[in-house]
Design an enzyme around this catalytic site. Structure first.
Site, PDB file in Angstrom:
ATOM      1  N   CYS A  93       0.845  -1.187   0.000  1.00  0.00           N
ATOM      2  CA  CYS A  93       0.000   0.000   0.000  1.00  0.00           C
ATOM      3  C   CYS A  93       0.884   1.243   0.000  1.00  0.00           C
ATOM      4  O   CYS A  93       1.805   1.367   0.816  1.00  0.00           O
ATOM      5  CB  CYS A  93      -0.910  -0.011   1.227  1.00  0.00           C
ATOM      6  SG  CYS A  93      -1.945   1.459   1.375  1.00  0.00           S
ATOM      7  N   CYS A  96      -0.243   3.210   3.504  1.00  0.00           N
ATOM      8  CA  CYS A  96       0.065   2.549   4.778  1.00  0.00           C
ATOM      9  C   CYS A  96       1.507   2.040   4.836  1.00  0.00           C
ATOM     10  O   CYS A  96       2.024   1.788   5.935  1.00  0.00           O
ATOM     11  CB  CYS A  96      -0.888   1.371   5.007  1.00  0.00           C
ATOM     12  SG  CYS A  96      -2.625   1.838   5.193  1.00  0.00           S
ATOM     13  N   HIS A 106      -7.080   0.516   0.035  1.00  0.00           N
ATOM     14  CA  HIS A 106      -6.986   1.529   1.091  1.00  0.00           C
ATOM     15  C   HIS A 106      -8.232   2.405   1.065  1.00  0.00           C
ATOM     16  O   HIS A 106      -8.614   2.936   0.020  1.00  0.00           O
ATOM     17  CB  HIS A 106      -5.737   2.384   0.893  1.00  0.00           C
ATOM     18  CG  HIS A 106      -5.496   3.347   2.018  1.00  0.00           C
ATOM     19  ND1 HIS A 106      -4.772   3.007   3.153  1.00  0.00           N
ATOM     20  CD2 HIS A 106      -5.894   4.636   2.185  1.00  0.00           C
ATOM     21  CE1 HIS A 106      -4.729   4.043   3.956  1.00  0.00           C
ATOM     22  NE2 HIS A 106      -5.396   5.040   3.411  1.00  0.00           N
ATOM     23  N   CYS A 110     -11.593   5.776   6.197  1.00  0.00           N
ATOM     24  CA  CYS A 110     -11.141   5.082   7.408  1.00  0.00           C
ATOM     25  C   CYS A 110      -9.635   5.170   7.593  1.00  0.00           C
ATOM     26  O   CYS A 110      -9.133   4.872   8.682  1.00  0.00           O
ATOM     27  CB  CYS A 110     -11.563   3.611   7.359  1.00  0.00           C
ATOM     28  SG  CYS A 110     -13.350   3.356   7.267  1.00  0.00           S
ATOM     29  N   CYS A 113      -6.327  -0.072   5.312  1.00  0.00           N
ATOM     30  CA  CYS A 113      -6.530  -1.027   4.230  1.00  0.00           C
ATOM     31  C   CYS A 113      -7.586  -2.038   4.660  1.00  0.00           C
ATOM     32  O   CYS A 113      -7.571  -2.524   5.798  1.00  0.00           O
ATOM     33  CB  CYS A 113      -5.225  -1.737   3.883  1.00  0.00           C
ATOM     34  SG  CYS A 113      -4.061  -0.701   2.979  1.00  0.00           S
ATOM     35  N   HIS A 120     -17.004   2.386   0.652  1.00  0.00           N
ATOM     36  CA  HIS A 120     -17.298   2.956   1.972  1.00  0.00           C
ATOM     37  C   HIS A 120     -18.738   3.475   1.936  1.00  0.00           C
ATOM     38  O   HIS A 120     -19.070   4.366   1.148  1.00  0.00           O
ATOM     39  CB  HIS A 120     -16.344   4.084   2.326  1.00  0.00           C
ATOM     40  CG  HIS A 120     -16.529   4.583   3.727  1.00  0.00           C
ATOM     41  ND1 HIS A 120     -15.826   4.077   4.805  1.00  0.00           N
ATOM     42  CD2 HIS A 120     -17.362   5.537   4.234  1.00  0.00           C
ATOM     43  CE1 HIS A 120     -16.208   4.696   5.909  1.00  0.00           C
ATOM     44  NE2 HIS A 120     -17.133   5.584   5.594  1.00  0.00           N
ATOM     45  N   CYS A 121     -19.581   2.907   2.786  1.00  0.00           N
ATOM     46  CA  CYS A 121     -21.010   3.225   2.762  1.00  0.00           C
ATOM     47  C   CYS A 121     -21.325   4.275   3.821  1.00  0.00           C
ATOM     48  O   CYS A 121     -21.100   4.057   5.018  1.00  0.00           O
ATOM     49  CB  CYS A 121     -21.824   1.956   3.009  1.00  0.00           C
ATOM     50  SG  CYS A 121     -23.603   2.217   2.926  1.00  0.00           S
ATOM     51  N   CYS A 127     -16.953   0.837   6.275  1.00  0.00           N
ATOM     52  CA  CYS A 127     -16.539   0.237   5.008  1.00  0.00           C
ATOM     53  C   CYS A 127     -17.317  -1.050   4.783  1.00  0.00           C
ATOM     54  O   CYS A 127     -17.709  -1.730   5.730  1.00  0.00           O
ATOM     55  CB  CYS A 127     -15.040  -0.062   5.022  1.00  0.00           C
ATOM     56  SG  CYS A 127     -14.014   1.343   4.569  1.00  0.00           S
TER      57      CYS A 127
END
Length: 302
Positions: A93, A96, A106, A110, A113, A120-121, A127
């Protein structure tokens, strides 16, 4: 004596009107629905509606509260061993700066990862990934079923209200309208998402992966290269459903079931693939890359 008689008359009138309203409400409440040749009481209908509401709320709560699949510290320590890094597919990543498993992405919201991240809801403030994707699917499914049942039930009640308007309580039409509005909103919200994610579930693919594959398919179509509309994680619809929802007897229940096995030691971190579809996809991707490189060289860009 006259006052007492008037009070008695008023009391009798009030009690009779109360009794009539109660009987009317009872007559509406004890609606007998004729469905598939069987007579179903109102109590049975309300039991079904409450069961559906429970499934909707439990699925939503588990989708909201469950860990979507954030990378564990045990995974990172596991990746410190060279033999483990050789067995598991992964990449690094950029944000990260850690090794993450295949299909992990990622999340900017949030800042972590997430394994098999879908999106993302904002509606669940979480997530949607490997850990709660089943609950997200079940929430949409049970919301759809519950909305249909609520609309049908309120439609039957509305039919009774029309034919027995003078014999019902003033609150019954209001509750009927509220029920129709709630059912229509639930149906509108669930249908479109359920169609989209039903297709993704059948193909065992996430929204992020579908965007990447759509770009590959469109580019292949532009260069007139015939490519299969499939990918390496597509194991067939039944195995795809089992990979997300668990065994068939748990498909409709908000229960997680992703056990560790010798062939599958890291659920959410490694995934079964179809070798044939993997080979087809890699060959088609190689053909497209060859054509792109050739055109770039002919144009003098490379």
């Amino acid at each position: 004596a006259a006052a007492v008689a008037a009070a008695a008359d008023a009391s009798a009138s009030g009690s009779s009107s109360s009794a009539s309203a109660s009987s009317a409400s009872s007559s509406i409440g004890r609606v007998v629905i004729v469905a598939l040749g069987h007579r179903v009481s109102y109590d049975g209908v309300m039991l079904a509606i409450n069961a559906l509401a429970t499934l909707v709320l439990v699925s939503y709560a588990r989708c909201w509260l469950a860990d979507p699949g954030y990378l564990r510290k045990s995974w990172m320590s596991h990746m410190e061993h060279e033999d483990s890094r050789a067995r598991v597919r992964k990449d690094q990543c950029d944000k990260c700066k850690v090794l993450r498993p295949v299909r992990a992405h990622h999340c900017r919201t949030c800042n972590q990862c997430v394994c098999k991240m879908d999106h993302h809801c904002v509606w669940v403030n979480n997530c949607i990934g490997f850990g709660n994707y089943k609950f997200f699917i079940l929430f949409l499914f049970w919301l759809f079923v519950g909305s249909v049942v609520v609309l049908v039930a309120n439609g039957l009640v509305a039919r009774i209200l029309i034919y027995k308007w003078r014999r019902v309580s003033m609150f019954d039409p209001i509750m009927c309208v509220i029920g129709v509005i709630v059912g229509a909103c639930g149906l509108y919200m669930s249908v479109s998402f359920l169609i989209i994610h039903g297709f993704l579930l059948r193909k065992n693919i996430t929204t992020i992966e579908y965007q990447f594959l759509s770009f590959h398919w469109e580019r292949a179509r532009f260069f007139k290269v015939k490519v299969p509309k499939t990918h390496e994680f597509d194991l067939g619809w039944y195995r795809n459903f089992c990979a997300v929802l668990g065994p068939w007897y748990l498909w409709l229940l908000p229960i997680a079931h992703q056990p560790r096995t010798p062939d599958h030691p890291w659920p959410g971190y490694d995934y079964k693939v179809s070798r044939e579809r993997q080979r087809e996809f890699q060959e088609s991707q190689g053909k497209v890359e060859e054509i792109v490189d050739k055109q770039l060289r002919d144009a003098g860009i490379v």
